[in-house]
Structure formats: structure tokens, C-alpha cells
Design a protein around this motif. Structure first.
Motif, PDB file in Angstrom:
ATOM      1  N   ASN A  33       2.956   9.168   3.664  1.00  0.00           N
ATOM      2  CA  ASN A  33       1.676   9.096   4.442  1.00  0.00           C
ATOM      3  C   ASN A  33       0.324   8.421   3.504  1.00  0.00           C
ATOM      4  O   ASN A  33      -0.001   7.302   3.981  1.00  0.00           O
ATOM      5  CB  ASN A  33       1.233  10.347   4.837  1.00  0.00           C
ATOM      6  CG  ASN A  33       2.039  10.483   6.446  1.00  0.00           C
ATOM      7  OD1 ASN A  33       2.861   9.655   6.717  1.00  0.00           O
ATOM      8  ND2 ASN A  33       2.103  11.791   6.463  1.00  0.00           N
ATOM      9  N   GLN A  34       0.478   8.814   2.236  1.00  0.00           N
ATOM     10  CA  GLN A  34      -0.612   8.334   1.371  1.00  0.00           C
ATOM     11  C   GLN A  34       0.009   6.728   1.044  1.00  0.00           C
ATOM     12  O   GLN A  34      -1.106   5.964   1.016  1.00  0.00           O
ATOM     13  CB  GLN A  34      -0.598   9.146   0.040  1.00  0.00           C
ATOM     14  CG  GLN A  34      -1.449   8.500  -0.823  1.00  0.00           C
ATOM     15  CD  GLN A  34      -1.437   9.697  -2.194  1.00  0.00           C
ATOM     16  OE1 GLN A  34      -0.503  10.464  -2.286  1.00  0.00           O
ATOM     17  NE2 GLN A  34      -2.483   9.244  -3.240  1.00  0.00           N
ATOM     18  N   ARG A  35       1.099   6.389   0.866  1.00  0.00           N
ATOM     19  CA  ARG A  35       1.470   5.141   0.402  1.00  0.00           C
ATOM     20  C   ARG A  35       1.337   4.110   1.762  1.00  0.00           C
ATOM     21  O   ARG A  35       0.574   3.087   1.741  1.00  0.00           O
ATOM     22  CB  ARG A  35       3.009   4.937   0.075  1.00  0.00           C
ATOM     23  CG  ARG A  35       3.396   5.668  -1.061  1.00  0.00           C
ATOM     24  CD  ARG A  35       2.771   4.859  -2.434  1.00  0.00           C
ATOM     25  NE  ARG A  35       3.041   6.067  -3.721  1.00  0.00           N
ATOM     26  CZ  ARG A  35       2.463   6.719  -4.323  1.00  0.00           C
ATOM     27  NH1 ARG A  35       1.164   6.712  -3.701  1.00  0.00           N
ATOM     28  NH2 ARG A  35       2.721   7.238  -5.230  1.00  0.00           N
ATOM     29  N   ARG A  36       1.457   4.652   2.912  1.00  0.00           N
ATOM     30  CA  ARG A  36       1.104   3.957   4.100  1.00  0.00           C
ATOM     31  C   ARG A  36      -0.287   3.775   4.142  1.00  0.00           C
ATOM     32  O   ARG A  36      -0.837   2.574   4.714  1.00  0.00           O
ATOM     33  CB  ARG A  36       1.666   4.592   5.318  1.00  0.00           C
ATOM     34  CG  ARG A  36       3.068   4.460   5.452  1.00  0.00           C
ATOM     35  CD  ARG A  36       3.561   5.276   6.659  1.00  0.00           C
ATOM     36  NE  ARG A  36       5.019   5.067   6.669  1.00  0.00           N
ATOM     37  CZ  ARG A  36       5.788   5.787   7.594  1.00  0.00           C
ATOM     38  NH1 ARG A  36       5.361   6.842   8.475  1.00  0.00           N
ATOM     39  NH2 ARG A  36       7.148   5.431   7.608  1.00  0.00           N
ATOM     40  N   ALA A  37      -1.164   4.847   3.847  1.00  0.00           N
ATOM     41  CA  ALA A  37      -2.679   4.381   3.902  1.00  0.00           C
ATOM     42  C   ALA A  37      -3.036   3.439   3.032  1.00  0.00           C
ATOM     43  O   ALA A  37      -4.031   2.589   3.180  1.00  0.00           O
ATOM     44  CB  ALA A  37      -3.289   5.873   3.538  1.00  0.00           C
ATOM     45  N   GLU A  38      -2.421   3.558   1.689  1.00  0.00           N
ATOM     46  CA  GLU A  38      -2.769   2.551   0.724  1.00  0.00           C
ATOM     47  C   GLU A  38      -2.579   1.119   1.277  1.00  0.00           C
ATOM     48  O   GLU A  38      -3.093   0.002   1.131  1.00  0.00           O
ATOM     49  CB  GLU A  38      -2.012   2.805  -0.656  1.00  0.00           C
ATOM     50  CG  GLU A  38      -2.651   4.175  -1.389  1.00  0.00           C
ATOM     51  CD  GLU A  38      -1.832   4.558  -2.345  1.00  0.00           C
ATOM     52  OE1 GLU A  38      -0.823   3.916  -2.669  1.00  0.00           O
ATOM     53  OE2 GLU A  38      -2.079   5.473  -3.045  1.00  0.00           O
ATOM     54  N   ARG A  72      -4.142  -4.218   3.176  1.00  0.00           N
ATOM     55  CA  ARG A  72      -4.037  -5.158   4.387  1.00  0.00           C
ATOM     56  C   ARG A  72      -5.584  -5.555   5.120  1.00  0.00           C
ATOM     57  O   ARG A  72      -5.837  -6.848   5.227  1.00  0.00           O
ATOM     58  CB  ARG A  72      -3.273  -4.719   5.556  1.00  0.00           C
ATOM     59  CG  ARG A  72      -1.741  -4.945   5.021  1.00  0.00           C
ATOM     60  CD  ARG A  72      -0.804  -4.638   6.259  1.00  0.00           C
ATOM     61  NE  ARG A  72       0.429  -4.686   5.825  1.00  0.00           N
ATOM     62  CZ  ARG A  72       1.658  -4.149   6.663  1.00  0.00           C
ATOM     63  NH1 ARG A  72       1.309  -3.340   7.680  1.00  0.00           N
ATOM     64  NH2 ARG A  72       2.722  -4.301   5.995  1.00  0.00           N
ATOM     65  N   ARG A  73      -6.178  -4.399   5.040  1.00  0.00           N
ATOM     66  CA  ARG A  73      -7.619  -4.573   5.724  1.00  0.00           C
ATOM     67  C   ARG A  73      -8.346  -5.507   4.705  1.00  0.00           C
ATOM     68  O   ARG A  73      -9.151  -6.440   5.023  1.00  0.00           O
ATOM     69  CB  ARG A  73      -8.174  -3.200   5.832  1.00  0.00           C
ATOM     70  CG  ARG A  73      -9.645  -3.270   6.474  1.00  0.00           C
ATOM     71  CD  ARG A  73     -10.119  -1.705   6.659  1.00  0.00           C
ATOM     72  NE  ARG A  73     -10.291  -1.055   5.317  1.00  0.00           N
ATOM     73  CZ  ARG A  73     -11.510  -1.476   4.557  1.00  0.00           C
ATOM     74  NH1 ARG A  73     -12.285  -2.455   4.950  1.00  0.00           N
ATOM     75  NH2 ARG A  73     -11.383  -0.789   3.472  1.00  0.00           N
TER      76      ARG A  73
END
Length: 162
Positions: free
Chosen positions: A144-149, A154-155
Motif C-alpha cells: 500500500n505504501q508503494r502504491r501510494a508513492e 503519477r500525480r
């Protein structure tokens, strides 16, 4: 004179005992004692029968060793789960493992080896489950941390390109 009568052998190999009873010898030697001849069927099964009786006696007397190896493995599994932060991520499983380990140690002290072995194996299984669930929770948190990063990157890329 003794109460026991000694056999007297005639020339034909027959034993003449007190009272006129006769018995046949298997051998015709005058100095051997009078023994009835064994039937061939008993003579053939005598050795296997002796081996079977001896094996059953040994199996009945044999006892399993105390489950010290199983207890040691359970203790190591509980420590491994504890090191993997199972207190935080899988507390019920870790508590069940500790409880089973404690019960196994109690059973061993009461010389209930089979109960101790069973409880030690249960403690090991519970501790392994706690370890796996803890590792799963840690891995999911990292994912989940990597996905948030990745979402943040991307943003930034989309915002910086405009």
C-alpha cells in the motif's frame, strides 16, 4: 534313592520307565534323556513364533521418548512469530500459540508425553500461522505504501507536464 526315576534304554532305543511305560527317543543314544518327538509343524513354526513373541514383548516395553524436540521447535516458532511483530498483526494466533506451548510444558512436567507432543505441535502450527499472518500484514502495508508513492509520482508527472 531319589524320587525321580532315571530312564533305562533298551537295545531298540525305547525308554523303560517305572510302571512299565515306554517312550520312543528321537535318537538312539543310551545317555540322552527321554523327550517326546516334536511334530514337524511345531518345529517349522518354532523360530518365527519365538521371534513374534519377542517382538511383541519388546514393542510393549518400548516407550516413546519425551517430546523435547517438538517443544524446542514450538519455542522457536513462537520466538520467530514474536520477532515478526505478530503481537501487532496477529495477536490472537500468537496468544493461542503461547497458550498451547505453556500447556505442552505443563503436560511434559506431568509426564503426559502424548499430550505434550500434541500440544507442542499445535503451538508450532499456531505460531507459524501468526508468523504468516504477520508477514502478510507487513507485506500488504509495504504494498500500500508503494502504491501510494506510485500514485504521488503519477500525480506529479501529470501536473508538471501541463
Amino acid at each position: 534313592m531319589s524320587m525321580r526315576s532315571h530312564p533305562v534304554v533298551d537295545a531298540a532305543g525305547r525308554c523303560k520307565q517305572a510302571g512299565g511305560l515306554t517312550t520312543m527317543f528321537t535318537a538312539r543314544l543310551p545317555f540322552r534323556t527321554a523327550l517326546p518327538r516334536m511334530s514337524a509343524s511345531f518345529a517349522q513354526i518354532r523360530l518365527p513364533l519365538l521371534a513374534a513373541v519377542l517382538a511383541s514383548v519388546l514393542a510393549g516395553c518400548a516407550s516413546t521418548p519425551p517430546p523435547t524436540g517438538e517443544l524446542s521447535a514450538a519455542q522457536q516458532a513462537v520466538m520467530r512469530a514474536d520477532d515478526a511483530d505478530a503481537d501487532q498483526y496477529a495477536p490472537q494466533d500468537l496468544n493461542a500459540a503461547r497458550s498451547a506451548l505453556s500447556a505442552a510444558q505443563g503436560a511434559l512436567s506431568q509426564r503426559k508425553d502424548e499430550d505434550a507432543r500434541r500440544l507442542a505441535l499445535r503451538a508450532t502450527a499456531e505460531a507459524d500461522l501468526a508468523f504468516a499472518r504477520s508477514k502478510e500484514a507487513i507485506t500488504n502495508a509495504e504494498l500500500n505504501q508503494r502504491r501510494a508513492e506510485v500514485a504521488e509520482l503519477r500525480r506529479r508527472l501529470q501536473g508538471g507536464g501541463q
